[in-house]
Scaffold this active site. Structure first.
Site, mmCIF file in Angstrom:
data_model
loop_
_atom_site.group_PDB
_atom_site.id
_atom_site.type_symbol
_atom_site.label_atom_id
_atom_site.label_comp_id
_atom_site.label_asym_id
_atom_site.label_seq_id
_atom_site.Cartn_x
_atom_site.Cartn_y
_atom_site.Cartn_z
ATOM 1 N N TYR A 1 0.829 -1.198 0.000
ATOM 2 C CA TYR A 1 0.000 0.000 0.000
ATOM 3 C C TYR A 1 0.868 1.254 0.000
ATOM 4 O O TYR A 1 1.412 1.641 1.038
ATOM 5 C CB TYR A 1 -0.894 0.031 1.237
ATOM 6 C CG TYR A 1 -2.005 -0.992 1.269
ATOM 7 C CD1 TYR A 1 -2.348 -1.724 0.131
ATOM 8 C CD2 TYR A 1 -2.723 -1.214 2.429
ATOM 9 C CE1 TYR A 1 -3.373 -2.645 0.161
ATOM 10 C CE2 TYR A 1 -3.758 -2.143 2.468
ATOM 11 C CZ TYR A 1 -4.081 -2.855 1.338
ATOM 12 O OH TYR A 1 -5.101 -3.772 1.366
ATOM 13 N N LYS B 1 -1.207 -8.338 -2.671
ATOM 14 C CA LYS B 1 -2.469 -7.644 -2.451
ATOM 15 C C LYS B 1 -2.252 -6.156 -2.672
ATOM 16 O O LYS B 1 -1.402 -5.544 -2.024
ATOM 17 C CB LYS B 1 -2.991 -7.882 -1.036
ATOM 18 C CG LYS B 1 -4.309 -7.158 -0.758
ATOM 19 C CD LYS B 1 -4.692 -7.215 0.720
ATOM 20 C CE LYS B 1 -5.963 -6.403 0.950
ATOM 21 N NZ LYS B 1 -6.279 -6.228 2.391
#
Length: 302
Positions: A169, A202
């Site tokens: 992220y 992810k």
């Protein structure tokens, strides 16, 4: 094992048979088993946002058993959570669904963009997990320490036969708020996770914004107006699809947006969704119906 899953595992050269077996556990589980697509339930939001912000809207979700049962009844691929959440149901649900132990976590009061290591590979083995999960924040001043932490944990996990999932992220440093979801930044984050040895990556679904000045000329002739096209580029950045890339469900949103995200991920060649708040913050029957429809979308049935 299906030919699709075998073809995916064949791309993981240099990976031990034990790790491939755990990847196969995830890829062969649930209603999407054998299709090469995944839907994973992550419940680490209690650390990140606190219990009330995470579960008050659906009080049944305060109970760790609720999430195990939701993932099993929905026929999902795996369930990911921090140490305490997995321990609280490890005996009752042993062997019923592959689990991913989230081994680092943060909280909403911290001012630094970082996470503490909160569990070990030994914990993952003791709990029968298929993988460990770890968050990095490309852009943060703490990223180099995070990279060193996951290098050591990933090495230990590989030796123990466990797969590694990296949440990547972008945040902090010189990134603008728009830059956190920029296409070029997201692709960089996915690639960084692949370079760190992630077996499953992810990432968040990116916008069509291009953040880096140096990258803008490289994207100017591309057509990234559709979300499916942006997903396709994220997959390209994940070693041209040689690594599994699943996409975060993000903040709670309307059902139509959730379903459209799944269609775009499917059409862009992404391997699936890792979707938490958009399911467990809804009533159980509503969540099960939503997950069933997402699974049908990934199967190409609608």
């Amino acid at each position: 094992m299906t030919p699709i899953v075998k073809a995916i595992l064949d791309k993981y050269e240099g990976t031990s048979p034990a790790v491939k077996a755990n990847l196969a556990r995830i890829l062969m589980q649930g209603h999407l088993g054998g299709t090469g697509k995944l839907v994973i339930l992550p419940v680490d939001q209690g650390f990140e946002h606190g219990p009330a912000r995470s579960f008050a809207v659906n009080p049944a979700a305060y109970d760790p058993h609720y999430h195990y049962q939701l993932a099993i009844d929905a026929g999902l691929s795996a369930y990911a959570a921090p140490l305490g959440m997995l321990e609280a149901g490890a005996d009752s649900f042993a062997g019923q669904i592959p689990t991913i132990l989230k081994v680092n976590s943060s909280n909403s009061w911290a001012t630094s963009i970082d996470q503490a290591v909160t569990a070990s590979v030994g914990d993952a083995l003791r709990l029968g997990c298929a993988a460990i999960g770890f968050t990095i924040y490309p852009g943060s001043d703490q990223i180099f320490e995070q990279m060193e932490e996951i290098r050591a944990l990933r090495e230990e996990a590989e030796a123990a036969g466990l797969a590694t999932v990296i949440w990547s992220y972008p945040r902090g440093g010189n990134l603008s708020k728009d830059g956190e979801l920029a296409l070029d930044v997201g692709a960089y984050a996915a690639h960084m996770a692949a370079l760190l040895g992630a077996h499953i990556i992810k990432t968040k679904l990116p916008t069509d914004h291009i953040e880096q000045k140096e990258a803008k000329p490289l994207y100017k002739d591309g057509d990234f107006a559709s979300q499916a096209a942006r997903v396709r580029h994220m997959v390209q950045a994940s070693f041209a699809g040689r690594r599994i890339n699943v996409f975060s469900g993000g903040a709670t949103k309307g059902e139509d947006a959730v379903f459209q995200d799944a269609r775009d991920i499917r059409d862009g060649g992404g391997q699936g969704s890792i979707i938490g708040r958009n399911t467990f913050q809804r009533p159980r029957e509503e969540a099960l119906a939503m997950l069933a429809r997402i699974i049908r979308i990934y199967k190409g049935e609608e």
